[in-house]
Write a protein that holds these residues in place. Structure first.
Motif, PDB file in Angstrom:
ATOM      1  N   ALA A  57       1.648   0.003  -1.699  1.00  0.00           N
ATOM      2  CA  ALA A  57       1.896   0.051  -0.255  1.00  0.00           C
ATOM      3  C   ALA A  57       2.468   1.401   0.158  1.00  0.00           C
ATOM      4  N   TYR A  58       3.449   1.867  -0.583  1.00  0.00           N
ATOM      5  CA  TYR A  58       4.088   3.151  -0.258  1.00  0.00           C
ATOM      6  C   TYR A  58       3.097   4.302  -0.328  1.00  0.00           C
ATOM      7  N   GLU A  59       2.297   4.315  -1.381  1.00  0.00           N
ATOM      8  CA  GLU A  59       1.317   5.388  -1.525  1.00  0.00           C
ATOM      9  C   GLU A  59       0.319   5.381  -0.369  1.00  0.00           C
ATOM     10  N   SER A  60      -0.085   4.188   0.057  1.00  0.00           N
ATOM     11  CA  SER A  60      -0.998   4.098   1.197  1.00  0.00           C
ATOM     12  C   SER A  60      -0.348   4.644   2.461  1.00  0.00           C
ATOM     13  N   LEU A  61       0.868   4.210   2.735  1.00  0.00           N
ATOM     14  CA  LEU A  61       1.552   4.623   3.960  1.00  0.00           C
ATOM     15  C   LEU A  61       1.856   6.114   3.954  1.00  0.00           C
ATOM     16  N   LYS A  62       2.211   6.640   2.796  1.00  0.00           N
ATOM     17  CA  LYS A  62       2.560   8.058   2.687  1.00  0.00           C
ATOM     18  C   LYS A  62       1.378   8.958   3.022  1.00  0.00           C
ATOM     19  N   LYS A  63       0.174   8.507   2.686  1.00  0.00           N
ATOM     20  CA  LYS A  63      -0.993   9.347   2.963  1.00  0.00           C
ATOM     21  C   LYS A  63      -1.724   8.961   4.249  1.00  0.00           C
ATOM     22  N   GLY A  64      -1.048   8.168   5.093  1.00  0.00           N
ATOM     23  CA  GLY A  64      -1.627   7.833   6.390  1.00  0.00           C
ATOM     24  C   GLY A  64      -2.462   6.574   6.408  1.00  0.00           C
ATOM     25  N   GLY A  65      -2.467   5.855   5.298  1.00  0.00           N
ATOM     26  CA  GLY A  65      -3.197   4.589   5.251  1.00  0.00           C
ATOM     27  C   GLY A  65      -2.368   3.440   5.805  1.00  0.00           C
ATOM     28  N   ARG A  66      -2.847   2.232   5.592  1.00  0.00           N
ATOM     29  CA  ARG A  66      -2.200   1.053   6.155  1.00  0.00           C
ATOM     30  C   ARG A  66      -1.938   0.004   5.077  1.00  0.00           C
ATOM     31  N   VAL A  67      -1.025  -0.910   5.399  1.00  0.00           N
ATOM     32  CA  VAL A  67      -0.825  -2.109   4.593  1.00  0.00           C
ATOM     33  C   VAL A  67      -1.350  -3.280   5.409  1.00  0.00           C
ATOM     34  N   ILE A  68      -2.275  -4.019   4.826  1.00  0.00           N
ATOM     35  CA  ILE A  68      -2.900  -5.136   5.530  1.00  0.00           C
ATOM     36  C   ILE A  68      -2.577  -6.441   4.805  1.00  0.00           C
ATOM     37  N   TYR A  69      -1.866  -7.342   5.473  1.00  0.00           N
ATOM     38  CA  TYR A  69      -1.655  -8.681   4.942  1.00  0.00           C
ATOM     39  C   TYR A  69      -2.790  -9.568   5.467  1.00  0.00           C
ATOM     40  N   ILE A  70      -3.351 -10.396   4.611  1.00  0.00           N
ATOM     41  CA  ILE A  70      -4.420 -11.270   5.083  1.00  0.00           C
ATOM     42  C   ILE A  70      -4.315 -12.632   4.406  1.00  0.00           C
ATOM     43  N   ASP A 134      -7.834   4.379   1.645  1.00  0.00           N
ATOM     44  CA  ASP A 134      -6.421   4.750   1.793  1.00  0.00           C
ATOM     45  C   ASP A 134      -5.523   3.539   2.019  1.00  0.00           C
ATOM     46  N   ASP A 135      -6.101   2.381   2.294  1.00  0.00           N
ATOM     47  CA  ASP A 135      -5.331   1.191   2.651  1.00  0.00           C
ATOM     48  C   ASP A 135      -4.994   0.327   1.433  1.00  0.00           C
ATOM     49  N   THR A 136      -3.968  -0.494   1.594  1.00  0.00           N
ATOM     50  CA  THR A 136      -3.627  -1.521   0.614  1.00  0.00           C
ATOM     51  C   THR A 136      -3.758  -2.881   1.280  1.00  0.00           C
ATOM     52  N   VAL A 137      -4.477  -3.795   0.647  1.00  0.00           N
ATOM     53  CA  VAL A 137      -4.673  -5.141   1.175  1.00  0.00           C
ATOM     54  C   VAL A 137      -3.916  -6.124   0.295  1.00  0.00           C
ATOM     55  N   ILE A 138      -3.088  -6.944   0.932  1.00  0.00           N
ATOM     56  CA  ILE A 138      -2.338  -7.973   0.213  1.00  0.00           C
ATOM     57  C   ILE A 138      -2.841  -9.334   0.674  1.00  0.00           C
ATOM     58  N   GLY A 139      -3.583 -10.001  -0.195  1.00  0.00           N
ATOM     59  CA  GLY A 139      -4.135 -11.311   0.120  1.00  0.00           C
ATOM     60  C   GLY A 139      -3.150 -12.403  -0.263  1.00  0.00           C
ATOM     61  N   ILE A 140      -2.846 -13.281   0.690  1.00  0.00           N
ATOM     62  CA  ILE A 140      -1.809 -14.304   0.485  1.00  0.00           C
ATOM     63  C   ILE A 140      -2.441 -15.695   0.514  1.00  0.00           C
ATOM     64  N   VAL A 164      -4.070  -6.565  -3.685  1.00  0.00           N
ATOM     65  CA  VAL A 164      -2.993  -7.315  -4.334  1.00  0.00           C
ATOM     66  C   VAL A 164      -3.127  -8.786  -3.967  1.00  0.00           C
ATOM     67  N   ALA A 165      -3.042  -9.654  -4.964  1.00  0.00           N
ATOM     68  CA  ALA A 165      -3.115 -11.101  -4.739  1.00  0.00           C
ATOM     69  C   ALA A 165      -1.714 -11.694  -4.843  1.00  0.00           C
ATOM     70  N   LEU A 166      -1.320 -12.453  -3.839  1.00  0.00           N
ATOM     71  CA  LEU A 166      -0.015 -13.118  -3.836  1.00  0.00           C
ATOM     72  C   LEU A 166      -0.229 -14.626  -3.764  1.00  0.00           C
ATOM     73  N   SER A 167       0.151 -15.331  -4.830  1.00  0.00           N
ATOM     74  CA  SER A 167      -0.069 -16.780  -4.880  1.00  0.00           C
ATOM     75  C   SER A 167       1.126 -17.467  -5.525  1.00  0.00           C
ATOM     76  N   CYS A 168       1.036 -18.784  -5.667  1.00  0.00           N
ATOM     77  CA  CYS A 168       2.107 -19.551  -6.307  1.00  0.00           C
ATOM     78  C   CYS A 168       1.591 -20.383  -7.482  1.00  0.00           C
ATOM     79  N   ASN A 169       0.461 -19.988  -8.031  1.00  0.00           N
ATOM     80  CA  ASN A 169      -0.103 -20.653  -9.202  1.00  0.00           C
ATOM     81  C   ASN A 169      -0.485 -19.628 -10.247  1.00  0.00           C
TER      82      ASN A 169
END
Length: 302
Positions: A57-70, A134-140, A164-169
């Motif tokens: 996330a930091y690397e994306s934001l530092k270079k002008g990209g975005r963090v996308i939660y989905i 340039d973006d980071t996608v975090i799939g929840i 990035v995958a975020l889950s509880c299993n």
């Protein structure tokens, strides 16, 4: 019927709550509170995985990209909640951290049936925002198997975005299609399958960690103060004045005058007072320091 569903930790029955329907109010509250105490410990176990997500996330934001939660349902709402708090807290543009949920904005307040069941819809929603490498996608997805999220993560990787995958299993399906995964296993829910409870709490904690840590690294925090707070109302102006007062030790009136002279930019006001330079010079110092207050003040002494 999906035969794999009952085998998921998020769908298993909690032995401690089998008779919750006969419990009195205080007993229900006590049980829920005890189960909730397990959440922070589960998050602790996956901190190394969260660290990797922060790096992306930091690397994306530092270079002008975005963090996308989905995500879909509660998972999607949690992403939106974290994203919409970034502009007022850190003065970020609204596109910098975004929350996207299956079914669109209307799904935030009312469920959209079937919106999460098609992989292509996750892909379409990322195409609509012109996702780039340039973006980071975090799939929840608490279950780790939501098609909408799977489609989104597959598309993210296809365009070179960090996924990035975020889950509880454990060994979840979304983990298999991501560059990195965070599988925070909080155990069976108090109400079987109701992942708005422990799973959602764990995910909110982790999303808070990702956004907050990234913003700290971007210089939007000085000591433990929100020095990039967006002054958009009376309460936030008072907070800004108090931040300047706490950092510099000047009087309330002096802090207020500095804030107004600095166009309501808290960091600039602090640098002005800390270096005894005007707005233009202080702005230039912050630019040289890439937004870091401490470094800007140090630069002025050289």
């Amino acid at each position: 019927m999906d035969k794999k569903l009952p085998s998921l930790t998020t769908e298993s029955r909690n032995e401690r709550t089998m008779h919750i329907d006969t419990a009195d109010t205080m007993e229900i509250l006590r049980i829920m509170n005890e189960e909730d105490q397990k959440i922070a410990l589960a998050v602790q176990q996956v901190l190394p995985d969260v660290e990797v997500a922060v790096k992306f996330a930091y690397e994306s934001l530092k270079k002008g990209g975005r963090v996308i939660y989905i995500g879909a349902g509660t998972s999607g709402r949690l992403g939106v909640l974290d994203a919409v708090e970034c502009p007022p807290t850190f003065s970020t543009p609204s596109h910098m951290v975004q929350g996207i949920m299956a079914g669109g904005e209307k799904a935030f307040v009312k469920a959209v049936e079937g919106a999460e069941d098609k992989e292509e819809l996750g892909e379409q929603d990322l195409k609509a925002i012109h996702l780039t490498a340039d973006d980071t996608v975090i799939g929840i997805a608490a279950s780790g198997r939501t098609p909408y999220v799977i489609g989104a993560l597959k598309y993210a990787r296809s365009v070179g975005s960090k996924a990035v995958a975020l889950s509880c299993n454990e060994n979840s399906l979304i983990s298999q299609v991501a560059d990195h995964s965070i599988e925070v296993v909080v155990g069976p829910e108090v109400l079987t399958g109701s992942t708005r409870l422990k799973a959602a709490t764990a995910h909110k904690m982790i999303l808070n960690m990702i956004s907050t840590t990234s913003m700290v690294h971007l210089g939007k925090v000085y000591e433990n103060l929100m020095v990039d707070v967006h002054v958009s109302n009376h309460k936030l102006k008072e907070r800004a004045i108090n931040i300047i007062h706490k950092v510099t030790g000047v009087s309330y009136e002096t802090a207020k005058e500095a804030l107004e002279t600095a166009n309501n930019e808290v960091k600039t006001a602090i640098v002005m007072l800390g270096t005894e330079q005007d707005y233009e010079a202080s702005t230039a110092l912050l630019q040289q320091a890439h937004g870091y207050v401490r470094k800007a003040i140090e630069l002025s002494k050289k």
